[in-house]
Design a protein around this motif. Sequence first.
Motif, PDB file in Angstrom:
ATOM      1  N   THR A 135       6.058  -4.390   5.383  1.00 11.27           N
ATOM      2  CA  THR A 135       6.531  -4.711   4.042  1.00 11.27           C
ATOM      3  C   THR A 135       6.384  -3.443   3.203  1.00 11.27           C
ATOM      4  N   GLU A 136       7.021  -3.420   2.065  1.00  9.09           N
ATOM      5  CA  GLU A 136       6.908  -2.268   1.176  1.00  9.09           C
ATOM      6  C   GLU A 136       5.852  -2.557   0.123  1.00  9.09           C
ATOM      7  N   ASN A 137       4.733  -1.845   0.227  1.00  5.88           N
ATOM      8  CA  ASN A 137       3.629  -2.017  -0.715  1.00  5.88           C
ATOM      9  C   ASN A 137       3.174  -3.470  -0.839  1.00  5.88           C
ATOM     10  N   GLY A 138       3.301  -4.229   0.258  1.00  7.25           N
ATOM     11  CA  GLY A 138       2.823  -5.601   0.253  1.00  7.25           C
ATOM     12  C   GLY A 138       3.731  -6.600  -0.426  1.00  7.25           C
TER      13      GLY A 138
ATOM     14  N   TRP B 123      -0.115  -5.271  15.491  1.00  4.99           N
ATOM     15  CA  TRP B 123      -0.397  -4.100  14.653  1.00  4.99           C
ATOM     16  C   TRP B 123      -0.055  -4.483  13.219  1.00  4.99           C
ATOM     17  N   SER B 124      -1.049  -4.504  12.377  1.00  4.34           N
ATOM     18  CA  SER B 124      -2.440  -4.174  12.635  1.00  4.34           C
ATOM     19  C   SER B 124      -3.321  -5.197  11.936  1.00  4.34           C
ATOM     20  N   LEU B 125      -4.637  -5.089  12.136  1.00  2.00           N
ATOM     21  CA  LEU B 125      -5.540  -6.024  11.479  1.00  2.00           C
ATOM     22  C   LEU B 125      -5.422  -5.889   9.966  1.00  2.00           C
ATOM     23  N   THR B 126      -5.524  -4.654   9.464  1.00  2.00           N
ATOM     24  CA  THR B 126      -5.367  -4.399   8.033  1.00  2.00           C
ATOM     25  C   THR B 126      -4.299  -3.344   7.834  1.00  2.00           C
ATOM     26  N   ASP B 127      -3.794  -3.261   6.621  1.00  2.00           N
ATOM     27  CA  ASP B 127      -2.938  -2.125   6.289  1.00  2.00           C
ATOM     28  C   ASP B 127      -3.717  -0.837   6.494  1.00  2.00           C
ATOM     29  N   ASN B 128      -3.017   0.264   6.683  1.00  2.00           N
ATOM     30  CA  ASN B 128      -3.698   1.542   6.852  1.00  2.00           C
ATOM     31  C   ASN B 128      -2.756   2.685   6.486  1.00  2.00           C
ATOM     32  N   TYR B 129      -3.177   3.887   6.778  1.00  2.00           N
ATOM     33  CA  TYR B 129      -2.392   5.081   6.451  1.00  2.00           C
ATOM     34  C   TYR B 129      -1.322   5.266   7.503  1.00  2.00           C
ATOM     35  N   GLU B 130      -0.088   5.015   7.130  1.00  2.00           N
ATOM     36  CA  GLU B 130       1.011   5.084   8.101  1.00  2.00           C
ATOM     37  C   GLU B 130       1.620   6.482   8.148  1.00  2.00           C
ATOM     38  N   TRP B 131       0.810   7.435   8.608  1.00  2.00           N
ATOM     39  CA  TRP B 131       1.272   8.781   8.925  1.00  2.00           C
ATOM     40  C   TRP B 131       2.050   9.419   7.777  1.00  2.00           C
ATOM     41  N   GLY B 132       1.375   9.474   6.621  1.00  2.00           N
ATOM     42  CA  GLY B 132       1.965  10.157   5.480  1.00  2.00           C
ATOM     43  C   GLY B 132       2.097   9.296   4.257  1.00  2.00           C
ATOM     44  N   SER B 133       1.845   7.993   4.360  1.00  2.00           N
ATOM     45  CA  SER B 133       2.066   7.109   3.222  1.00  2.00           C
ATOM     46  C   SER B 133       1.338   5.785   3.409  1.00  2.00           C
ATOM     47  N   TYR B 134       0.992   5.160   2.275  1.00  2.00           N
ATOM     48  CA  TYR B 134       0.467   3.795   2.284  1.00  2.00           C
ATOM     49  C   TYR B 134       1.554   2.785   1.928  1.00  2.00           C
TER      50      TYR B 134
ATOM     51  N   VAL C  80      -4.166  -4.409   2.048  1.00  2.00           N
ATOM     52  CA  VAL C  80      -5.140  -3.649   1.267  1.00  2.00           C
ATOM     53  C   VAL C  80      -4.367  -2.692   0.359  1.00  2.00           C
ATOM     54  N   ASP C  81      -4.599  -2.801  -0.940  1.00  2.00           N
ATOM     55  CA  ASP C  81      -3.921  -1.922  -1.895  1.00  2.00           C
ATOM     56  C   ASP C  81      -4.780  -0.682  -2.124  1.00  2.00           C
ATOM     57  N   VAL C  82      -4.639   0.279  -1.244  1.00  2.00           N
ATOM     58  CA  VAL C  82      -5.493   1.469  -1.265  1.00  2.00           C
ATOM     59  C   VAL C  82      -5.366   2.233  -2.578  1.00  2.00           C
ATOM     60  N   LYS C  83      -4.173   2.283  -3.134  1.00  2.00           N
ATOM     61  CA  LYS C  83      -3.923   3.126  -4.304  1.00  2.00           C
ATOM     62  C   LYS C  83      -4.421   2.500  -5.600  1.00  2.00           C
TER      63      LYS C  83
ATOM     64  N   ALA D 156       4.315   1.707   3.651  1.00  2.00           N
ATOM     65  CA  ALA D 156       4.626   0.750   4.716  1.00  2.00           C
ATOM     66  C   ALA D 156       3.348   0.019   5.099  1.00  2.00           C
ATOM     67  N   ARG D 157       3.359  -1.300   4.962  1.00  2.00           N
ATOM     68  CA  ARG D 157       2.165  -2.093   5.235  1.00  2.00           C
ATOM     69  C   ARG D 157       2.450  -3.088   6.358  1.00  2.00           C
ATOM     70  N   PHE D 158       1.613  -2.992   7.387  1.00  2.00           N
ATOM     71  CA  PHE D 158       1.774  -3.819   8.582  1.00  2.00           C
ATOM     72  C   PHE D 158       0.659  -4.846   8.755  1.00  2.00           C
TER      73      PHE D 158
END
Length: 431
Positions: A312-315, A351-362, A371-374, A364-366
């Motif tokens: 999803t995009e930013n949840g 993939w995955s248990l929680t959202d995480n750092y998707e290789w350059g950005s937060y 988790v709203d890191v920002k 894309a959330r899987f």
Amino acid sequence: MVRTAVSLVSLFVSLLVVVPANAATTTPGRFPPGFLWGVATSGFQSEGHFPDSNWTRYARENEAYGDSVDFRHRYPQDLERASKLGVNVFRTSVEWARIEPRKGKYDWREIRYYDDLFRHIRANGMRPMITLNHWVHPGWVHDRGAWQNERTVRDWLEFVRFVVKRYGAEDVMWITFNEASQYIFHEVTDGGMPVSKVPVMSRHLIRAHRSAYDLIHRLQPGAMVSTNVAYGSIVNGLFDAAVFNEVTDKLDFIGVDYYYGANAENLTAINAATGAYWNVEAEPEGIYFVLKNYQKRLPKLPLYVVEAGMATENGKPRKDGYTRSQHLRDHLYWVQRAIADGVKVMGFNYWSLTDNYEWGSYRARFGLYTVDVKKDRELRRVPTDGVATYRSIIERRGVPAGYVPVKRPGWCSVEDPAATCFGRVPTPPAP
């Protein structure tokens, strides 16, 4: 004129669609006893507090990494969340950059972190699946050319020896290199590796996997070892050529990552090329054909879906309205269909248990937990609708009887044109 042309194309497509009406309505039998249910993540993407590595450097040119979702300090709670799903496999990576931040110098504080992590995985009733390289290597390795340098093969194998000796007694399943094709791709696009060096890196990864496979089996007889492949629709031949095609005799199972496919009615997979994964429309039936095709290539080996998920995009809710719950049910329905047709699928990791750092950005959330890191300093794990659904599927060993996938099969899938353009999608026997 445009409307007329579109109508004619639609009529032509409808005449050619030969998937029988009941192809997506026959519920296959339940998943077999002993099936492995899992969730997956990786060290760099989730741990935070990361030492010098190629990706801590690449992150400086992308969205700020921060401390990701701080799995490094929150793993006891996250592992409890995983356990409550009912999964019996937890996949993560042991990071070379943590173990050996300087050449020949081990960091024992970080080793004790991994010691405790695997104790907690086992205490929560889960089997570790350890990735030995998930696209990350120490900064000192990067400084000397990384996988362009043949010395990296020898040094990485010493790291592998250390990890397997320390954790091999934990009934571990091993992944040597995660999606080797994408590792190579990122070393070109993010690491500045010349395209001319791609064959060199590929050759070194092949040699490293083959040697690691033999090493693991010497140290842990009976181990299950693989390197998971990224399925890539029309470019899958290139993806497999990176490493997989040259190591099929050094695999104990076929690890497959499936996120998207393509067919004549759904070409949205092109969005993956720009990182807009939330704009990729799912093709659940594609996983059925992918599993069948790999089984046909290597009929003696079982298969494991090492990664599958949806962004999803930013949840936010997806524009197409497709939910994580629907994605899980639809894809696992088709995995059940593959098993009913004789494909030896042994496990599935979400993939995955929680959202995480998707290789350059937060962006894309899987995650099953978002988790709203920002914006959320507390890094709260907020359950999505996928949590209850995955738990229910695991408990019932499959989708409910009579389940009809939300996404109907598309016409002329690139995963199996012979079956979907001019043939029929096989229907498994009713349970």
